[in-house]
Design a protein around this motif. Sequence first.
Motif, PDB file in Angstrom:
ATOM      1  N   PHE A   2       8.530  10.389   4.647  1.00 16.48           N
ATOM      2  CA  PHE A   2       7.285   9.423   4.535  1.00 16.48           C
ATOM      3  C   PHE A   2       6.707   9.485   6.228  1.00 16.48           C
ATOM      4  O   PHE A   2       8.036   9.566   7.020  1.00 16.48           O
ATOM      5  CB  PHE A   2       8.170   8.815   3.938  1.00 16.48           C
ATOM      6  CG  PHE A   2       7.527   7.224   3.688  1.00 16.48           C
ATOM      7  CD1 PHE A   2       6.674   7.256   1.952  1.00 16.48           C
ATOM      8  CD2 PHE A   2       7.319   6.497   4.404  1.00 16.48           C
ATOM      9  CE1 PHE A   2       6.291   5.902   1.779  1.00 16.48           C
ATOM     10  CE2 PHE A   2       6.254   5.575   4.187  1.00 16.48           C
ATOM     11  CZ  PHE A   2       5.630   4.938   2.517  1.00 16.48           C
ATOM     12  N   PRO A   3       5.680   9.244   6.100  1.00 20.49           N
ATOM     13  CA  PRO A   3       5.531   8.843   7.497  1.00 20.49           C
ATOM     14  C   PRO A   3       5.855   8.268   8.624  1.00 20.49           C
ATOM     15  O   PRO A   3       5.838   6.694   7.612  1.00 20.49           O
ATOM     16  CB  PRO A   3       3.828   8.938   7.893  1.00 20.49           C
ATOM     17  CG  PRO A   3       3.654   8.704   6.641  1.00 20.49           C
ATOM     18  CD  PRO A   3       4.706   8.856   5.863  1.00 20.49           C
ATOM     19  N   ARG A   4       5.662   7.523   9.721  1.00 16.70           N
ATOM     20  CA  ARG A   4       6.636   6.557  10.592  1.00 16.70           C
ATOM     21  C   ARG A   4       4.446   6.020  11.301  1.00 16.70           C
ATOM     22  O   ARG A   4       5.481   4.552  11.431  1.00 16.70           O
ATOM     23  CB  ARG A   4       7.648   7.459  11.617  1.00 16.70           C
ATOM     24  CG  ARG A   4       8.695   7.424  11.002  1.00 16.70           C
ATOM     25  CD  ARG A   4       9.868   7.905  11.797  1.00 16.70           C
ATOM     26  NE  ARG A   4       9.388   9.405  12.556  1.00 16.70           N
ATOM     27  CZ  ARG A   4      10.275   9.601  13.383  1.00 16.70           C
ATOM     28  NH1 ARG A   4      10.718   9.180  13.899  1.00 16.70           N
ATOM     29  NH2 ARG A   4       9.496  10.979  13.622  1.00 16.70           N
ATOM     30  N   ASN A   5       3.746   7.071  11.618  1.00 17.04           N
ATOM     31  CA  ASN A   5       3.275   6.612  12.613  1.00 17.04           C
ATOM     32  C   ASN A   5       1.805   6.894  11.378  1.00 17.04           C
ATOM     33  O   ASN A   5       1.988   8.382  10.259  1.00 17.04           O
ATOM     34  CB  ASN A   5       2.873   7.336  13.493  1.00 17.04           C
ATOM     35  CG  ASN A   5       4.526   6.861  14.195  1.00 17.04           C
ATOM     36  OD1 ASN A   5       4.155   4.753  14.877  1.00 17.04           O
ATOM     37  ND2 ASN A   5       4.822   7.962  14.583  1.00 17.04           N
ATOM     38  N   LEU A   6       0.278   6.519  11.520  1.00 16.58           N
ATOM     39  CA  LEU A   6      -0.384   7.040  10.683  1.00 16.58           C
ATOM     40  C   LEU A   6      -1.726   7.428  11.736  1.00 16.58           C
ATOM     41  O   LEU A   6      -2.263   6.794  11.757  1.00 16.58           O
ATOM     42  CB  LEU A   6      -0.511   6.822   9.630  1.00 16.58           C
ATOM     43  CG  LEU A   6       0.303   6.325   8.268  1.00 16.58           C
ATOM     44  CD1 LEU A   6       0.206   5.494   7.302  1.00 16.58           C
ATOM     45  CD2 LEU A   6       0.417   7.772   8.068  1.00 16.58           C
ATOM     46  N   LEU A 283       0.953   9.102  -2.541  1.00 18.67           N
ATOM     47  CA  LEU A 283       0.246   8.051  -3.189  1.00 18.67           C
ATOM     48  C   LEU A 283       0.639   6.852  -2.514  1.00 18.67           C
ATOM     49  O   LEU A 283      -0.181   5.871  -2.733  1.00 18.67           O
ATOM     50  CB  LEU A 283       1.599   7.913  -5.156  1.00 18.67           C
ATOM     51  CG  LEU A 283       1.786   8.964  -5.681  1.00 18.67           C
ATOM     52  CD1 LEU A 283       2.332   8.887  -7.155  1.00 18.67           C
ATOM     53  CD2 LEU A 283      -0.165   9.006  -6.314  1.00 18.67           C
ATOM     54  N   GLU A 284       1.390   5.912  -1.985  1.00 20.92           N
ATOM     55  CA  GLU A 284       1.230   4.887  -1.457  1.00 20.92           C
ATOM     56  C   GLU A 284       0.285   4.513  -0.244  1.00 20.92           C
ATOM     57  O   GLU A 284      -0.095   3.667  -0.177  1.00 20.92           O
ATOM     58  CB  GLU A 284       3.256   4.998  -0.602  1.00 20.92           C
ATOM     59  CG  GLU A 284       3.745   4.563  -1.756  1.00 20.92           C
ATOM     60  CD  GLU A 284       3.862   3.079  -2.832  1.00 20.92           C
ATOM     61  OE1 GLU A 284       3.578   2.396  -2.220  1.00 20.92           O
ATOM     62  OE2 GLU A 284       4.138   2.982  -4.199  1.00 20.92           O
ATOM     63  N   VAL A 285       0.150   5.601   0.242  1.00 18.15           N
ATOM     64  CA  VAL A 285      -0.775   5.702   1.841  1.00 18.15           C
ATOM     65  C   VAL A 285      -1.978   6.193   1.282  1.00 18.15           C
ATOM     66  O   VAL A 285      -3.139   5.460   1.740  1.00 18.15           O
ATOM     67  CB  VAL A 285      -0.735   7.617   2.904  1.00 18.15           C
ATOM     68  CG1 VAL A 285      -1.606   7.544   3.779  1.00 18.15           C
ATOM     69  CG2 VAL A 285       0.972   7.047   3.250  1.00 18.15           C
ATOM     70  N   LEU A 288      -3.168   2.663   0.456  1.00 21.08           N
ATOM     71  CA  LEU A 288      -3.023   2.311   1.650  1.00 21.08           C
ATOM     72  C   LEU A 288      -4.986   2.458   2.301  1.00 21.08           C
ATOM     73  O   LEU A 288      -5.213   1.305   2.506  1.00 21.08           O
ATOM     74  CB  LEU A 288      -1.998   2.046   2.633  1.00 21.08           C
ATOM     75  CG  LEU A 288      -1.703   1.867   4.193  1.00 21.08           C
ATOM     76  CD1 LEU A 288      -2.099   0.623   3.998  1.00 21.08           C
ATOM     77  CD2 LEU A 288      -1.456   2.457   5.104  1.00 21.08           C
ATOM     78  N   PHE A 289      -4.781   3.341   2.452  1.00 13.34           N
ATOM     79  CA  PHE A 289      -6.402   3.297   2.727  1.00 13.34           C
ATOM     80  C   PHE A 289      -7.305   2.920   1.812  1.00 13.34           C
ATOM     81  O   PHE A 289      -8.382   3.042   2.617  1.00 13.34           O
ATOM     82  CB  PHE A 289      -6.402   4.967   2.690  1.00 13.34           C
ATOM     83  CG  PHE A 289      -5.664   6.095   3.662  1.00 13.34           C
ATOM     84  CD1 PHE A 289      -5.233   4.880   5.468  1.00 13.34           C
ATOM     85  CD2 PHE A 289      -5.646   7.399   4.126  1.00 13.34           C
ATOM     86  CE1 PHE A 289      -4.750   5.544   6.736  1.00 13.34           C
ATOM     87  CE2 PHE A 289      -4.336   7.744   5.508  1.00 13.34           C
ATOM     88  CZ  PHE A 289      -4.625   7.148   6.747  1.00 13.34           C
ATOM     89  N   ARG A 297     -14.693  -0.857   5.743  1.00 14.49           N
ATOM     90  CA  ARG A 297     -16.102  -0.418   4.716  1.00 14.49           C
ATOM     91  C   ARG A 297     -15.900   1.220   5.661  1.00 14.49           C
ATOM     92  O   ARG A 297     -16.845   1.266   6.505  1.00 14.49           O
ATOM     93  CB  ARG A 297     -16.933  -1.007   5.251  1.00 14.49           C
ATOM     94  CG  ARG A 297     -17.308  -2.576   4.517  1.00 14.49           C
ATOM     95  CD  ARG A 297     -18.201  -3.739   5.105  1.00 14.49           C
ATOM     96  NE  ARG A 297     -20.038  -2.989   4.408  1.00 14.49           N
ATOM     97  CZ  ARG A 297     -20.647  -3.577   5.318  1.00 14.49           C
ATOM     98  NH1 ARG A 297     -20.567  -4.297   6.322  1.00 14.49           N
ATOM     99  NH2 ARG A 297     -21.280  -2.587   5.179  1.00 14.49           N
ATOM    100  N   ILE A 298     -14.616   1.471   5.079  1.00 14.09           N
ATOM    101  CA  ILE A 298     -15.100   3.436   6.630  1.00 14.09           C
ATOM    102  C   ILE A 298     -15.474   4.061   5.637  1.00 14.09           C
ATOM    103  O   ILE A 298     -14.762   4.373   4.375  1.00 14.09           O
ATOM    104  CB  ILE A 298     -13.887   3.783   6.571  1.00 14.09           C
ATOM    105  CG1 ILE A 298     -12.498   2.221   6.962  1.00 14.09           C
ATOM    106  CG2 ILE A 298     -13.293   5.053   6.931  1.00 14.09           C
ATOM    107  CD1 ILE A 298     -11.641   2.857   7.380  1.00 14.09           C
ATOM    108  N   PRO A 299     -16.595   4.969   6.228  1.00 12.01           N
ATOM    109  CA  PRO A 299     -17.362   5.197   4.409  1.00 12.01           C
ATOM    110  C   PRO A 299     -16.725   7.197   4.843  1.00 12.01           C
ATOM    111  O   PRO A 299     -16.043   7.387   5.476  1.00 12.01           O
ATOM    112  CB  PRO A 299     -18.435   6.184   5.256  1.00 12.01           C
ATOM    113  CG  PRO A 299     -18.041   5.624   6.951  1.00 12.01           C
ATOM    114  CD  PRO A 299     -17.287   4.330   7.030  1.00 12.01           C
ATOM    115  N   ARG A 300     -16.947   7.709   3.452  1.00 12.74           N
ATOM    116  CA  ARG A 300     -16.485   9.229   3.434  1.00 12.74           C
ATOM    117  C   ARG A 300     -17.955   9.991   4.101  1.00 12.74           C
ATOM    118  O   ARG A 300     -18.334   9.586   3.316  1.00 12.74           O
ATOM    119  CB  ARG A 300     -16.132  10.077   2.605  1.00 12.74           C
ATOM    120  CG  ARG A 300     -15.820  10.473   2.373  1.00 12.74           C
ATOM    121  CD  ARG A 300     -15.157  11.401   0.548  1.00 12.74           C
ATOM    122  NE  ARG A 300     -14.948  12.768   0.805  1.00 12.74           N
ATOM    123  CZ  ARG A 300     -13.999  13.372  -0.641  1.00 12.74           C
ATOM    124  NH1 ARG A 300     -14.017  13.338  -1.084  1.00 12.74           N
ATOM    125  NH2 ARG A 300     -13.746  14.860   0.320  1.00 12.74           N
TER     126      ARG A 300
END
Length: 304
Positions: A2-6, A283-285, A288-289, A297-300
Amino acid sequence: MFPRNLTAFRFGAPPRAHVREILEALANYRVREPGPMEFAASGFVSPYGRTDDRLGICHENVLGFVYQVRARDLKASALNEEIAKRVEKIAQDEGRNVGGRERKAIREDVLNELLPRAMVTVSNTTGWIDLDNGWVVVDTRTRRRAEDVLSELRSALGSFPAVRLSPEESPRLLMTHWLNTLELPQGITLGDEAELRDPATAAGALVRVRRQDLDTDEIREHLRCGKQCFAVGLTVDDRMSLVLSEDLSMRSVRATDVVLDQAITEHESVDAEIDSRFALAVLEVRALFDRLSTLFRIPRPEVV
């Protein structure tokens, strides 16, 4: 895992259709020991432990990896001290000053002697590639390390058009609005940490608060005087707490008890526990994203 930073990047067309194809590419980029005259070597190692050969951990079409740097710990202070000793000895024995070219040669000699004897230190950075949703996720708060990981992935895969996040909604302005009005999206609440800066200059006034209620006149007075929010603590859907920065990197990421309670279960083996925790983190991240992508409004990038 599980990440501590992203720190995240986005991509359109996946670099490979399936995770097994990425695993095959990573096989040629296993970490190795740095050579006698190398400061560092980097590559990938197994998420399952030092003696395991598997270079990835898979959940659906997501590949988790561990990027490792093995660096020789030769401190600049030790190098400079030895150079100074040799320069001083020449001055005493020969009664002359040491010029720049000779000093450079002495430095090379000292480096050649000390570097092979320096201890090798190891640092790991975990992350994953979500092929279906177009995310590269790296567990670091340092942009430089995230770029190093992405560069290694590009080398292994030949090319990988992953790019930094390009939100259409300004994170700084939106976070400032949240602090100023307390009008936050449903499911998102303020934490107890924030960073406020005067955006007029790079060296402008800076205020950092921790373990403090953000719904105060003091905070609003800073904003009224022109400061903006460059980072703020948030809790999202009662599942994740974090500090969100203006570049949309995140630190102090923690799963809440709601999530951790799901992870408390017995597993048949250590490998099964690693797999389970990785799946939960993905799944959780991902959720979140999804929230952040909608808010900012972050485009792919388009899939060509």
